[in-house]
Write a protein that holds these residues in place. Structure first.
Motif, mmCIF file in Angstrom:
data_model
loop_
_atom_site.group_PDB
_atom_site.id
_atom_site.type_symbol
_atom_site.label_atom_id
_atom_site.label_comp_id
_atom_site.label_asym_id
_atom_site.label_seq_id
_atom_site.Cartn_x
_atom_site.Cartn_y
_atom_site.Cartn_z
ATOM 1 N N LEU A 107 29.380 41.317 34.260
ATOM 2 C CA LEU A 107 28.213 42.105 33.347
ATOM 3 C C LEU A 107 29.461 43.095 32.106
ATOM 4 O O LEU A 107 28.697 43.276 31.257
ATOM 5 C CB LEU A 107 27.459 43.401 34.155
ATOM 6 N N ALA A 108 30.861 43.616 32.837
ATOM 7 C CA ALA A 108 31.155 44.625 32.102
ATOM 8 C C ALA A 108 31.947 43.183 30.412
ATOM 9 O O ALA A 108 32.074 44.173 29.371
ATOM 10 C CB ALA A 108 32.737 45.112 32.857
ATOM 11 N N ALA A 109 32.377 42.411 30.570
ATOM 12 C CA ALA A 109 32.988 41.611 29.757
ATOM 13 C C ALA A 109 32.065 40.994 28.737
ATOM 14 O O ALA A 109 31.920 40.678 28.209
ATOM 15 C CB ALA A 109 33.351 39.445 30.262
ATOM 16 N N ALA A 110 30.256 40.955 29.297
ATOM 17 C CA ALA A 110 28.813 40.514 28.625
ATOM 18 C C ALA A 110 28.589 42.301 27.953
ATOM 19 O O ALA A 110 27.979 41.272 26.660
ATOM 20 C CB ALA A 110 27.564 40.300 29.241
ATOM 21 N N THR A 156 34.779 21.221 35.031
ATOM 22 C CA THR A 156 36.095 21.591 34.224
ATOM 23 C C THR A 156 36.264 22.849 35.606
ATOM 24 O O THR A 156 35.601 23.774 35.803
ATOM 25 C CB THR A 156 36.207 21.488 33.484
ATOM 26 N N VAL A 157 37.460 23.040 36.157
ATOM 27 C CA VAL A 157 38.077 24.026 36.937
ATOM 28 C C VAL A 157 38.895 24.697 35.778
ATOM 29 O O VAL A 157 40.019 24.846 35.744
ATOM 30 C CB VAL A 157 39.403 23.440 38.129
ATOM 31 N N GLY A 158 38.238 26.333 35.515
ATOM 32 C CA GLY A 158 39.156 26.755 34.170
ATOM 33 C C GLY A 158 40.015 27.836 35.047
ATOM 34 O O GLY A 158 40.095 27.846 36.387
ATOM 35 N N PRO A 159 40.465 29.003 34.681
ATOM 36 C CA PRO A 159 41.686 29.918 35.451
ATOM 37 C C PRO A 159 41.149 30.340 36.900
ATOM 38 O O PRO A 159 39.708 30.782 36.561
ATOM 39 C CB PRO A 159 41.525 30.540 34.248
ATOM 40 N N VAL A 160 41.869 31.337 37.320
ATOM 41 C CA VAL A 160 41.270 31.556 38.515
ATOM 42 C C VAL A 160 41.662 33.200 38.271
ATOM 43 O O VAL A 160 42.116 34.102 37.708
ATOM 44 C CB VAL A 160 42.804 31.641 39.649
ATOM 45 N N ILE A 161 40.489 33.091 38.101
ATOM 46 C CA ILE A 161 40.676 35.167 37.893
ATOM 47 C C ILE A 161 40.950 36.029 39.098
ATOM 48 O O ILE A 161 41.086 37.251 38.869
ATOM 49 C CB ILE A 161 38.637 35.220 37.905
ATOM 50 N N PHE A 162 40.494 35.648 40.348
ATOM 51 C CA PHE A 162 40.623 36.859 41.237
ATOM 52 C C PHE A 162 41.760 36.073 42.560
ATOM 53 O O PHE A 162 41.104 34.874 43.078
ATOM 54 C CB PHE A 162 39.756 37.742 42.132
ATOM 55 N N SER A 163 42.648 36.163 42.771
ATOM 56 C CA SER A 163 43.175 35.862 44.419
ATOM 57 C C SER A 163 43.499 36.679 45.503
ATOM 58 O O SER A 163 44.689 38.176 45.101
ATOM 59 C CB SER A 163 44.487 35.241 44.087
ATOM 60 N N LEU A 164 42.694 36.597 46.418
ATOM 61 C CA LEU A 164 42.159 38.317 46.989
ATOM 62 C C LEU A 164 42.786 37.979 48.364
ATOM 63 O O LEU A 164 42.330 36.138 48.963
ATOM 64 C CB LEU A 164 40.836 38.729 47.143
ATOM 65 N N PRO A 165 43.771 39.044 49.424
ATOM 66 C CA PRO A 165 43.661 38.602 50.608
ATOM 67 C C PRO A 165 42.469 38.271 51.427
ATOM 68 O O PRO A 165 41.072 39.147 51.180
ATOM 69 C CB PRO A 165 44.002 39.952 51.236
ATOM 70 N N ARG A 166 42.266 37.626 52.536
ATOM 71 C CA ARG A 166 40.836 37.180 53.066
ATOM 72 C C ARG A 166 40.465 38.165 54.652
ATOM 73 O O ARG A 166 42.160 38.672 54.918
ATOM 74 C CB ARG A 166 41.156 35.723 53.478
ATOM 75 N N GLN A 294 38.995 41.380 30.218
ATOM 76 C CA GLN A 294 38.077 41.914 31.460
ATOM 77 C C GLN A 294 39.129 42.294 32.324
ATOM 78 O O GLN A 294 38.650 43.794 32.984
ATOM 79 C CB GLN A 294 36.845 41.993 31.664
ATOM 80 N N ARG A 295 39.281 41.648 32.984
ATOM 81 C CA ARG A 295 40.085 41.362 34.454
ATOM 82 C C ARG A 295 41.025 41.432 34.334
ATOM 83 O O ARG A 295 41.544 42.861 34.704
ATOM 84 C CB ARG A 295 39.948 39.458 34.836
ATOM 85 N N GLU A 296 42.015 42.074 33.185
ATOM 86 C CA GLU A 296 43.770 42.433 32.641
ATOM 87 C C GLU A 296 42.743 43.884 33.180
ATOM 88 O O GLU A 296 43.620 45.178 33.175
ATOM 89 C CB GLU A 296 43.881 41.737 31.740
ATOM 90 N N LEU A 299 41.918 45.453 36.588
ATOM 91 C CA LEU A 299 43.306 45.264 37.836
ATOM 92 C C LEU A 299 44.458 46.465 36.969
ATOM 93 O O LEU A 299 45.101 46.992 37.456
ATOM 94 C CB LEU A 299 44.027 44.031 37.617
ATOM 95 N N THR A 300 44.378 47.168 35.061
ATOM 96 C CA THR A 300 45.027 47.871 35.330
ATOM 97 C C THR A 300 44.198 49.009 35.651
ATOM 98 O O THR A 300 45.389 50.359 36.024
ATOM 99 C CB THR A 300 45.107 48.437 33.134
ATOM 100 N N ARG A 301 43.621 49.207 35.614
ATOM 101 C CA ARG A 301 42.638 50.855 35.962
ATOM 102 C C ARG A 301 43.283 50.712 37.704
ATOM 103 O O ARG A 301 43.124 51.640 37.927
ATOM 104 C CB ARG A 301 40.851 50.188 35.461
ATOM 105 N N ASP A 302 42.996 49.306 38.346
ATOM 106 C CA ASP A 302 43.169 49.775 39.730
ATOM 107 C C ASP A 302 44.767 49.473 39.702
ATOM 108 O O ASP A 302 44.629 50.050 41.253
ATOM 109 C CB ASP A 302 42.340 48.422 40.545
#
Length: 302
Positions: A107-110, A156-166, A294-296, A299-302
């Motif tokens: 939503l933020a990226a859109a 097509t498998v694009g970039p990983v956006i999040f890799s998060l602890p399970r 938007q991901r960057e 992550l910067t804000r967090d």
């Protein structure tokens, strides 16, 4: 008046400074001055009052600016739309998301993408947990932010956006809920809610049939959507997986009776972008870039 003359006049009417006008239009100051003088000669009256310290519009200049602005903006908009269409940055892009917290990023990226590309309509839709790739296969979606893995020959498998602890989602009354962490081996002592619909490789990745030492991991009821999974967990019928973001304050599921327990030795949950290989467009790749930006920022804000 030629279009360039109109542009010079309107820019000077906004800046009220010959130097800034020249810099903004990448012209020399003498070229700006010469153009205004030519326009004034054609009209038979000055458009600006100017001296060494100030530049002001005359009454004629105010009138001309008011008359020219609507038409000039229409021309600019028409050129911008034609340029966007020519570059493939116009039309509808249908984007799927598989969880509410990941949808916030899209939503933020859109929103940011829409400001820069007003002729693009980003439509965001929910992807069912039970059918993670069906919308893309059927051509109902153009792009998707979804849980990996994805081994589909037409995607097509694009970039990983999040890799998060399970984390393990467990009923608050279960003994595991009192522990700060568990291991993958401990999963042999809990029944795991499974998912009906996805390919076997997807289910087995997230809900392995056995622990690393070979102990079987019991499987409980099969669900088709997130809310049913949480209801099954809360009622004590099994456990499920979620990321640490889903467990965080911003995205914590509102249903009571759930506890989140860390599994430090479990592989992370990866969320990445997918799209149909034969349907990659300029708009799609541009929006992928917007999501990464938007991901960057997130992550910067967090």
């Amino acid at each position: 008046m030629e279009l360039r003359e109109i542009e010079i006049f309107l820019t000077l009417a906004e800046e009220l400074h010959f130097g800034r006008t020249a810099e903004r239009l990448h012209l020399t100051q003498s070229r700006v001055s010469q153009s205004i003088k030519q326009q004034e000669r054609k009209l038979g009256a000055p458009l600006f009052d100017r001296n060494n310290r100030v530049v002001r519009l005359t009454d004629l200049g105010i009138q001309l600016r008011s008359d020219l602005v609507p038409g000039y903006r229409q021309i600019q908009d028409a050129v911008a739309r034609a340029s966007a269409t020519g570059r493939g940055l116009a039309g509808v892009l249908r984007v799927g998301v598989q969880a509410a917290w990941s949808g916030d990023l899209v939503l933020a990226a859109a929103a940011a993408f829409g400001v820069a590309n007003p002729d693009c309509d980003i439509q965001i839709r929910e992807v069912p947990l039970s059918d993670p790739f069906g919308g893309l296969h059927a051509g109902q979606l153009d792009l998707q932010l979804t849980i990996r893995p994805a081994a589909e020959p037409d995607l097509t498998v694009g970039p990983v956006i999040f890799s998060l602890p399970r984390m393990l989602v467990i009923a608050s009354g279960h003994p595991f809920a009192q522990r700060p962490a568990i291991s993958i081996e401990d999963l042999a002592d809990v029944c795991m809610v499974t998912v009906a619909g996805p390919p076997d490789y997807w289910v087995n990745h997230h809900l392995p049939p056995q622990t690393p030492s070979g102990r079987p991991i019991p499987r409980g009821p099969a669900v088709a959507e997130w809310e049913t999974a949480w209801a099954q967990v809360a009622s004590g019928k099994g456990a499920f997986f979620a990321s640490n973001w889903a467990a965080g304050d911003r995205y914590h599921y509102s249903r009571s009776g759930l506890s989140f327990v860390a599994i430090p030795d479990a592989p992370p949950l990866e969320w990445g972008l997918l799209w149909r290989t034969n349907a990659e467009t300029v708009m799609l790749t541009s929006f992928v870039k917007a999501i990464l930006e938007q991901r960057e920022a997130t992550l910067t804000r967090d």
